[in-house]
Design a protein around this motif. Sequence first.
Motif, PDB file in Angstrom:
ATOM      1  N   VAL A  13      -2.848  -3.467  10.966  1.00  8.13           N
ATOM      2  CA  VAL A  13      -2.949  -1.815  10.847  1.00  8.13           C
ATOM      3  C   VAL A  13      -2.480  -1.470   9.523  1.00  8.13           C
ATOM      4  CG1 VAL A  13      -1.502   0.222  11.716  1.00  8.13           C
ATOM      5  CG2 VAL A  13      -1.926  -2.022  13.281  1.00  8.13           C
ATOM      6  N   VAL A  14      -3.764  -1.050   8.758  1.00  6.30           N
ATOM      7  CA  VAL A  14      -3.373  -0.385   7.248  1.00  6.30           C
ATOM      8  C   VAL A  14      -3.043   1.137   7.502  1.00  6.30           C
ATOM      9  CG1 VAL A  14      -4.558  -0.216   5.307  1.00  6.30           C
ATOM     10  CG2 VAL A  14      -5.221  -2.221   6.773  1.00  6.30           C
ATOM     11  N   LEU A  15      -2.104   1.303   6.681  1.00  2.60           N
ATOM     12  CA  LEU A  15      -1.336   2.805   6.626  1.00  2.60           C
ATOM     13  C   LEU A  15      -2.502   3.482   5.621  1.00  2.60           C
ATOM     14  CD1 LEU A  15       2.208   2.160   6.589  1.00  2.60           C
ATOM     15  CD2 LEU A  15       0.783   2.885   8.434  1.00  2.60           C
ATOM     16  N   PRO A  16      -2.417   4.851   5.837  1.00  4.78           N
ATOM     17  CA  PRO A  16      -3.566   5.633   4.984  1.00  4.78           C
ATOM     18  C   PRO A  16      -3.157   5.373   3.449  1.00  4.78           C
ATOM     19  CG  PRO A  16      -3.070   6.690   6.940  1.00  4.78           C
ATOM     20  CD  PRO A  16      -2.096   5.626   7.021  1.00  4.78           C
ATOM     21  N   ALA A  17      -4.016   5.181   2.551  1.00  8.26           N
ATOM     22  CA  ALA A  17      -3.777   5.008   1.430  1.00  8.26           C
ATOM     23  C   ALA A  17      -3.704   6.568   0.588  1.00  8.26           C
ATOM     24  CB  ALA A  17      -4.882   4.201   0.428  1.00  8.26           C
ATOM     25  N   PRO A  18      -2.703   6.762  -0.509  1.00  7.21           N
ATOM     26  CA  PRO A  18      -2.732   8.102  -1.175  1.00  7.21           C
ATOM     27  C   PRO A  18      -3.724   8.651  -1.824  1.00  7.21           C
ATOM     28  CG  PRO A  18      -1.373   6.484  -2.219  1.00  7.21           C
ATOM     29  CD  PRO A  18      -1.689   5.640  -0.958  1.00  7.21           C
ATOM     30  N   THR A  19      -3.972   9.790  -1.724  1.00 10.88           N
ATOM     31  CA  THR A  19      -5.383  10.111  -2.515  1.00 10.88           C
ATOM     32  C   THR A  19      -5.040  10.516  -3.834  1.00 10.88           C
ATOM     33  OG1 THR A  19      -5.003  12.360  -1.407  1.00 10.88           O
ATOM     34  CG2 THR A  19      -6.492  10.724  -0.269  1.00 10.88           C
ATOM     35  N   SER A  20      -3.628  10.836  -4.087  1.00 10.82           N
ATOM     36  CA  SER A  20      -3.370  11.220  -5.569  1.00 10.82           C
ATOM     37  C   SER A  20      -2.137  10.758  -5.920  1.00 10.82           C
ATOM     38  CB  SER A  20      -3.353  12.710  -5.710  1.00 10.82           C
ATOM     39  OG  SER A  20      -2.388  13.476  -4.796  1.00 10.82           O
ATOM     40  N   LEU A  76      -6.509   6.239  -8.911  1.00 11.27           N
ATOM     41  CA  LEU A  76      -5.469   5.374  -8.626  1.00 11.27           C
ATOM     42  C   LEU A  76      -6.278   4.131  -8.288  1.00 11.27           C
ATOM     43  CD1 LEU A  76      -3.804   7.170  -5.626  1.00 11.27           C
ATOM     44  CD2 LEU A  76      -2.913   6.990  -7.958  1.00 11.27           C
ATOM     45  N   SER A  77      -5.542   2.784  -8.813  1.00 11.98           N
ATOM     46  CA  SER A  77      -6.091   1.486  -8.597  1.00 11.98           C
ATOM     47  C   SER A  77      -5.186   0.760  -7.792  1.00 11.98           C
ATOM     48  CB  SER A  77      -6.573   0.956  -9.981  1.00 11.98           C
ATOM     49  OG  SER A  77      -5.111   0.844 -10.998  1.00 11.98           O
ATOM     50  N   LYS A  78      -5.768  -0.076  -6.900  1.00  9.56           N
ATOM     51  CA  LYS A  78      -5.152  -1.082  -5.822  1.00  9.56           C
ATOM     52  C   LYS A  78      -4.323  -2.063  -7.018  1.00  9.56           C
ATOM     53  CE  LYS A  78      -4.939  -3.582  -1.546  1.00  9.56           C
ATOM     54  NZ  LYS A  78      -5.715  -3.879  -0.558  1.00  9.56           N
ATOM     55  N   LEU A  79      -2.957  -2.152  -6.749  1.00  7.67           N
ATOM     56  CA  LEU A  79      -2.261  -3.259  -7.352  1.00  7.67           C
ATOM     57  C   LEU A  79      -2.125  -4.613  -6.421  1.00  7.67           C
ATOM     58  CD1 LEU A  79       0.433  -1.399  -9.463  1.00  7.67           C
ATOM     59  CD2 LEU A  79      -1.962  -2.449 -10.316  1.00  7.67           C
TER      60      LEU A  79
END
Length: 559
Positions: free
Chosen positions: A140-147, A156-159
């Motif tokens: 279950v992947v929680l929604p990523a922030p858009t800003s 935004l870049s995924k760490l």
Amino acid sequence: MTTPSDPSEPLELPTDPAALAAMFLAERAARLAEQEARLAERDARIAAEADAAEARAGTSSRDAMITYLQLMIEKLKRELYGQSSERGTQKLDQLQLQLEECEAAATEDEVAAILSSSTATPRRRPVRKPFPDHLPRERVVLPAPTSCPCCGSARLSKLGEDVTETLELVPRQWKVIQTVREKFACRACETITQEPAPFHPTPRGFVGPNLLATILFEKFGQHQPLNRQSERYAREGIDLSVSTLADQVGAATSALQPLHALIAAHVLAAERLHGDDTTVPILAKGKTDTGRIWTYVRDDRPFGGSDPPAALYFASKDRRQEHPDGHLWGWRGILQADAYGGYNGLYDPRRPKGPVTSALCWSHARRGFYELADITAKARRGSAAAVSPIALGAVKRIDALFALEREIIGRSPEERVRARQEASKPLVDDLAIWLQAQRQTLSRSATVAKPIDYVLKRWDRFAALLDDGRICLTNNAAERALRGFALGRKAWLFAGSDRGADRAAAMATLIETAKLNDVDPQAWLADVLARIAAIPQSRLPELLPWNWRDEATDRRKAA
């Protein structure tokens, strides 16, 4: 009077003495109120610090108690089948209940402290083991922030990511499997071709092997009567009446009969058997008869045997001698059992198949002394009788024999005899001399005289282990095999008939044998029921528990 706002301005005092006195009294009252408020604040702070210290001390004390109880439970589990099985059985349930209460109270206090104060720290817990790899994972992947929540930028870049695992239970899923058999007609010869109907575990069966295995294991392994199973299925939206379930149980028992026969032949081919029995109420006309469940366990592992262990059960209406005579009519070997007189026909030298060798259980001998030396049990029963020093001395001497015996478990019969002649024989000889000397000092009515006579009158059969390494010190293997019936009869109260008792004995043979071979009984029954109708008779031994392997079971063991 007005109070100056600037303290540097001169204070105007009233000229009237009465007004001046009133002003000083008011000022004094204000100072006293301020001082009382400071004192109250200090007292509250001191009380809060004391409560926090007491809570920390209480938590520390409770954590220490939890750790102590866990250690005691593990110790008693290791000793449960050793020299002090009575003590372990008596204390283990109490300690586990006490540990449960301590754990629950500690968690309640922790939650209350966290809710009342943001500075409370959770108590330390042991490191949790990772969940087994064979369990399916649902991601279950929680929604990523858009800003960016700080500056609002969308760059935004995924760490990386952090994963939190939660163990969850999915309710049982029911399904109907439709097996479609298509028909084909030959245009040349008009022959109709169709795949044969699939085999079912039971005649005219409509219950799949996994469901049938679940019904059987819950009834005979978990001791859940069919009426309770039917009620639970109804709550899940499945209408399976008690009569329907009973029909499937009877058919499955008949289908599994060939495997039961193979296990029975394997048990009766043993050089040594553990034998015992327990009561089972059997429903009769307007009453219940006190029937019996008999077990004969083959387990050669204590003396290094390579043959797989197995258990065989029989049911009977009573405890007459004819039953063990019939169960073992063609067998000859060593029978480890208690001193029940119903086995005497097997030991008779005139027996047509030859006499069976008798070996008695030292746990039974020790139990008679232990009951007179158990301080805890006497206190619980409110008995004022003093602990018998003779009984206590006998228990200590027998315990020394048990300690030596634990060191030679798993060795070959020859090694066991050699070790017993060197270390155990002096203890056994000393015990015999000591018991005879103590018996001469006692009257016939002395309480401790009964367990002494029980041992001395049968001394040859108790001492037989000194000359035969195949003999075990105890008959605990048979007692463990009957424990399920002793606990289960509290749930199902009685067997419905003589045939019902026979059916329970047959299914117990299959389930207990699977357990003795470290096989999941329910998974094994499901696979056997799916295959037994189609497998040739010559390949039936492939389905025996010690020849059967399940990949899911192997994964669970590895985990």
